[in-house]
Enzyme design. Structure first.
Site, PDB file in Angstrom:
ATOM      1  N   ASP A   1      -1.150   9.912 -10.442  1.00  0.00           N
ATOM      2  CA  ASP A   1      -0.922   8.472 -11.524  1.00  0.00           C
ATOM      3  C   ASP A   1       0.407   8.261 -11.736  1.00  0.00           C
ATOM      4  O   ASP A   1       0.706   7.209 -11.988  1.00  0.00           O
ATOM      5  CB  ASP A   1      -1.811   9.001 -12.526  1.00  0.00           C
ATOM      6  CG  ASP A   1      -3.150   9.086 -12.311  1.00  0.00           C
ATOM      7  OD1 ASP A   1      -3.751   8.768 -11.262  1.00  0.00           O
ATOM      8  OD2 ASP A   1      -3.892   9.699 -13.293  1.00  0.00           O
TER       9      ASP A   1
ATOM     10  N   ASP B   1       0.794  -1.134  -0.147  1.00  0.00           N
ATOM     11  CA  ASP B   1       0.027  -0.098  -0.098  1.00  0.00           C
ATOM     12  C   ASP B   1       0.940   1.172  -0.061  1.00  0.00           C
ATOM     13  O   ASP B   1       1.622   1.219   0.763  1.00  0.00           O
ATOM     14  CB  ASP B   1      -0.853   0.093   1.331  1.00  0.00           C
ATOM     15  CG  ASP B   1      -1.786   1.038   1.387  1.00  0.00           C
ATOM     16  OD1 ASP B   1      -2.869   1.145   0.616  1.00  0.00           O
ATOM     17  OD2 ASP B   1      -1.258   2.146   1.979  1.00  0.00           O
TER      18      ASP B   1
ATOM     19  N   ASN C   1      -1.895  13.148  -3.401  1.00  0.00           N
ATOM     20  CA  ASN C   1      -2.971  13.410  -4.523  1.00  0.00           C
ATOM     21  C   ASN C   1      -3.464  14.870  -4.098  1.00  0.00           C
ATOM     22  O   ASN C   1      -3.480  15.339  -5.125  1.00  0.00           O
ATOM     23  CB  ASN C   1      -4.085  12.553  -4.486  1.00  0.00           C
ATOM     24  CG  ASN C   1      -3.835  11.460  -5.830  1.00  0.00           C
ATOM     25  OD1 ASN C   1      -2.982  11.707  -6.734  1.00  0.00           O
ATOM     26  ND2 ASN C   1      -4.665  10.458  -5.796  1.00  0.00           N
TER      27      ASN C   1
ATOM     28  N   GLU D   1      -4.441   2.422  -4.304  1.00  0.00           N
ATOM     29  CA  GLU D   1      -2.819   2.590  -4.259  1.00  0.00           C
ATOM     30  C   GLU D   1      -2.339   1.140  -3.671  1.00  0.00           C
ATOM     31  O   GLU D   1      -1.300   1.373  -3.266  1.00  0.00           O
ATOM     32  CB  GLU D   1      -2.511   3.771  -3.542  1.00  0.00           C
ATOM     33  CG  GLU D   1      -2.691   3.771  -2.146  1.00  0.00           C
ATOM     34  CD  GLU D   1      -4.150   4.109  -1.533  1.00  0.00           C
ATOM     35  OE1 GLU D   1      -4.502   4.104  -0.238  1.00  0.00           O
ATOM     36  OE2 GLU D   1      -4.905   4.342  -2.476  1.00  0.00           O
TER      37      GLU D   1
ATOM     38  N   HIS E   1      -3.752  14.695  -9.085  1.00  0.00           N
ATOM     39  CA  HIS E   1      -4.086  13.313  -9.495  1.00  0.00           C
ATOM     40  C   HIS E   1      -3.129  12.794 -10.423  1.00  0.00           C
ATOM     41  O   HIS E   1      -2.735  11.649 -10.762  1.00  0.00           O
ATOM     42  CB  HIS E   1      -5.537  13.046 -10.100  1.00  0.00           C
ATOM     43  CG  HIS E   1      -6.444  13.164  -8.865  1.00  0.00           C
ATOM     44  ND1 HIS E   1      -6.732  12.038  -8.032  1.00  0.00           N
ATOM     45  CD2 HIS E   1      -7.197  14.198  -8.279  1.00  0.00           C
ATOM     46  CE1 HIS E   1      -7.406  12.092  -6.971  1.00  0.00           C
ATOM     47  NE2 HIS E   1      -7.898  13.653  -7.272  1.00  0.00           N
TER      48      HIS E   1
END
Length: 187
Positions: free
Chosen positions: A129, A112, A120, A155, A125
């Protein structure tokens, strides 16, 4: 008498022979013409069928390619390019069955990305990404080709390590953790 009649020159015989020859020639010519027409028709239809077969073969190839791409898309996470959760679960079921059949162990790692929501929120974002793509590349690069690497959730990443005991699994996990740490993602 019959002999005299047969010996006498006939005026009709040459004409009859000529007529028969003309009729035979006309029949032969007609048959040859019909054969030529049929041959042309067969050649034309054969050519059309060949073209249609080539078109069908091209369309079949295109369809097979599209089906392969669709299958790939249905098993791949679009952002990271690794397996998605559904494909991973199929692999996990297969590995469980294989392990029961062969007695070889397998391992499962779950990763994780820490503080990802905050990342983020702060960097956006698009930057998030890129982090997910980099993490996926690192995990994929450290795992063996026979291992299944997937994006399990937002994630979260998983590695299904085939024929691996706990020592091998811990070593793999540490290599991946170290590589991600070395990647130095700013946060």
């Amino acid at each position: 008498t019959l002999t005299e009649f047969l010996e006498r020159p006939s005026t009709l015989l040459p004409a009859a022979v000529f007529t028969v020859m003309l009729l035979a020639a006309a029949i032969v010519w007609t048959l040859m013409r019909q054969t030529a027409v049929i041959t042309e028709q067969v050649a034309s239809q054969t050519s059309e069928l060949r073209e249609k077969n080539l078109t069908l073969e091209r369309k079949e190839t295109e369809l097979n390619d599209a089906n392969r791409r669709l299958l790939e898309m249905s098993h791949t996470d679009p952002l990271t390019g690794i397996l998605n959760r559904r494909a991973f679960e199929v692999q996990l079921d297969k590995e469980r069955e294989r392990s029961l059949r062969t007695g070889l162990p397998f391992g499962l790692l779950l990763f994780d990305v820490d503080f990802f929501k905050g990342y983020n929120d702060r960097y956006g974002h698009v930057a998030g990404d890129e982090v997910l793509r980099r993490v996926a590349q690192i995990i994929q690069g450290e795992a063996r080709r026979i291992d299944a690497v997937a994006r399990y959730g937002g994630e979260e990443f998983v590695v299904l390590a085939t024929a691996t005991d706990s020592h091998g699994l811990l070593a793999l996990a540490e290599r991946i953790r170290t590589r991600i740490q070395e990647a130095g993602v700013e946060n």
